[in-house]
Design a protein around this motif. Sequence first.
Motif, PDB file in Angstrom:
ATOM      1  N   SER A  29       0.826  -1.209   0.000  1.00  0.00           N
ATOM      2  CA  SER A  29       0.000   0.000   0.000  1.00  0.00           C
ATOM      3  C   SER A  29       0.858   1.255   0.000  1.00  0.00           C
ATOM      4  CB  SER A  29      -0.936  -0.005   1.207  1.00  0.00           C
ATOM      5  OG  SER A  29      -1.799  -1.121   1.195  1.00  0.00           O
ATOM      6  N   VAL A  84       2.281   1.875  -3.550  1.00  0.00           N
ATOM      7  CA  VAL A  84       1.244   2.401  -4.447  1.00  0.00           C
ATOM      8  C   VAL A  84       0.937   3.857  -4.109  1.00  0.00           C
ATOM      9  CG1 VAL A  84      -1.187   2.203  -5.103  1.00  0.00           C
ATOM     10  CG2 VAL A  84       0.215   0.148  -4.891  1.00  0.00           C
ATOM     11  N   GLU A 131       1.472   6.983  -6.714  1.00  0.00           N
ATOM     12  CA  GLU A 131       0.290   7.727  -7.152  1.00  0.00           C
ATOM     13  C   GLU A 131       0.358   9.207  -6.773  1.00  0.00           C
ATOM     14  OE1 GLU A 131      -3.124   5.584  -5.712  1.00  0.00           O
ATOM     15  OE2 GLU A 131      -3.209   4.365  -7.548  1.00  0.00           O
ATOM     16  N   SER A 150      -4.384   4.282 -11.610  1.00  0.00           N
ATOM     17  CA  SER A 150      -4.240   3.230 -10.603  1.00  0.00           C
ATOM     18  C   SER A 150      -3.955   1.875 -11.234  1.00  0.00           C
ATOM     19  CB  SER A 150      -5.505   3.152  -9.743  1.00  0.00           C
ATOM     20  OG  SER A 150      -5.715   4.356  -9.045  1.00  0.00           O
ATOM     21  N   GLU A 205      -0.673  -0.385 -10.447  1.00  0.00           N
ATOM     22  CA  GLU A 205      -0.800  -1.734  -9.878  1.00  0.00           C
ATOM     23  C   GLU A 205      -0.116  -2.769 -10.756  1.00  0.00           C
ATOM     24  OE1 GLU A 205      -4.324  -4.851  -9.745  1.00  0.00           O
ATOM     25  OE2 GLU A 205      -4.596  -3.334  -8.176  1.00  0.00           O
ATOM     26  N   THR A 206      -0.329  -2.690 -12.074  1.00  0.00           N
ATOM     27  CA  THR A 206       0.285  -3.666 -12.969  1.00  0.00           C
ATOM     28  C   THR A 206       1.800  -3.575 -12.925  1.00  0.00           C
ATOM     29  OG1 THR A 206      -1.641  -3.569 -14.437  1.00  0.00           O
ATOM     30  CG2 THR A 206       0.372  -4.520 -15.343  1.00  0.00           C
ATOM     31  N   VAL A 238       2.868  -5.295  -9.782  1.00  0.00           N
ATOM     32  CA  VAL A 238       2.649  -6.741  -9.934  1.00  0.00           C
ATOM     33  C   VAL A 238       3.794  -7.371 -10.719  1.00  0.00           C
ATOM     34  CG1 VAL A 238       1.231  -8.436 -11.169  1.00  0.00           C
ATOM     35  CG2 VAL A 238       0.149  -6.782  -9.655  1.00  0.00           C
ATOM     36  N   ARG A 257      -0.386 -10.620  -8.357  1.00  0.00           N
ATOM     37  CA  ARG A 257      -1.592  -9.791  -8.208  1.00  0.00           C
ATOM     38  C   ARG A 257      -2.396 -10.220  -6.978  1.00  0.00           C
ATOM     39  NH1 ARG A 257      -7.096  -9.389  -9.729  1.00  0.00           N
ATOM     40  NH2 ARG A 257      -7.678  -7.256 -10.351  1.00  0.00           N
ATOM     41  N   VAL A 267      -0.668  -8.776  -4.008  1.00  0.00           N
ATOM     42  CA  VAL A 267      -0.913  -7.342  -3.911  1.00  0.00           C
ATOM     43  C   VAL A 267      -2.308  -7.064  -3.353  1.00  0.00           C
ATOM     44  CG1 VAL A 267      -1.274  -5.250  -5.315  1.00  0.00           C
ATOM     45  CG2 VAL A 267       0.761  -6.655  -5.665  1.00  0.00           C
ATOM     46  N   HIS A 268      -3.268  -7.936  -3.668  1.00  0.00           N
ATOM     47  CA  HIS A 268      -4.640  -7.773  -3.181  1.00  0.00           C
ATOM     48  C   HIS A 268      -4.857  -8.441  -1.822  1.00  0.00           C
ATOM     49  CE1 HIS A 268      -6.899  -5.950  -6.661  1.00  0.00           C
ATOM     50  NE2 HIS A 268      -5.717  -6.201  -7.224  1.00  0.00           N
TER      51      HIS A 268
END
Length: 307
Positions: free
Chosen positions: A5, A8, A12, A19, A23-24, A27, A253, A256-257
């Motif tokens: 977090s 990111v 950002e 976003s 994120e990609t 990842v 991914r 990350v989630h």
Amino acid sequence: MSQVSSIVEQVERVIDGKSAAVETALVVLLAEGHLLIEDVPGVGKTVLAKAMARTLGCSVSRIQFTPDLLPSDVTGVAVYEQQSGEFVFKPGAVFANVVIGDEINRASPKTQSALLESMEERHVTVDGTTHQLATPFAVIATQNPVEMEGTFPLPEAQLDRFMARISMGYPDEGAELSMLRDRDGGDPLDAIAPVTSVEGMRAMIASARAVHASPAVEQYGVSLVRATRTDPDVRLGASPRAALHLLRAAKSRAYVHGREFVLPDDLVALSGPVLAHRIATHRGSGEDAVARVLEATPVPSGARHQP
């Protein structure tokens, strides 16, 4: 706040309204892959690469690809030293944890190919001697669309080395206004602080690799890749390496989630970035082919169940 977090959030701060691209990019790096950012000039390709690199606390080098760039500028060269009477290897710009290749398709194909060995084998060979690269190691390359002047299209062999390709796109009106205000007083990149370190990156990469993928999820990924090879509008489908990259990226991914298992949704979300640039078509685009494959390939029974 977790390291993911925090990374990111830091990126950002300088990349408004993108976003999905942020994120990609994260990842791909946590999956130990290489990222290709393709878009028209001025939309923030290099800014994204620099911002992502700065947050990671790793060694970073930048290569500005130009028509006169030599392969030895990338990999390094053996230099004769008179005092010792021996050849001493002088490392090139590729010897860093994160290598930013700016406008990679403006260099000659010979120089582009200098990255091939390092991207796949994680080492370079100069005058018969192999030199290992740092770990982790990732290339974040930017390129302009191939129809623009002064570009050399990347060969299929090199495109296949990139785990994913993304496009930035133009910002919406609000993000563009915010950019004008934020950058009037200086470069926002100067305010980005490292969130992690080399050791922290290695730990996150290991955690992402440990994410569980069920046999049904693996089967779904293989089915998606194989389906690109039988599409009648496709001249060259995705390679077996693409299947490996798709699963690794899906695990990353999921990490990350905040999940310990891969869902089919991870594969679906990454199919475009991971597969489209590897597909050569008779008509239409690689993205069109991926969309058809996703629509026609059923999700295997049990793939949506948690382990």
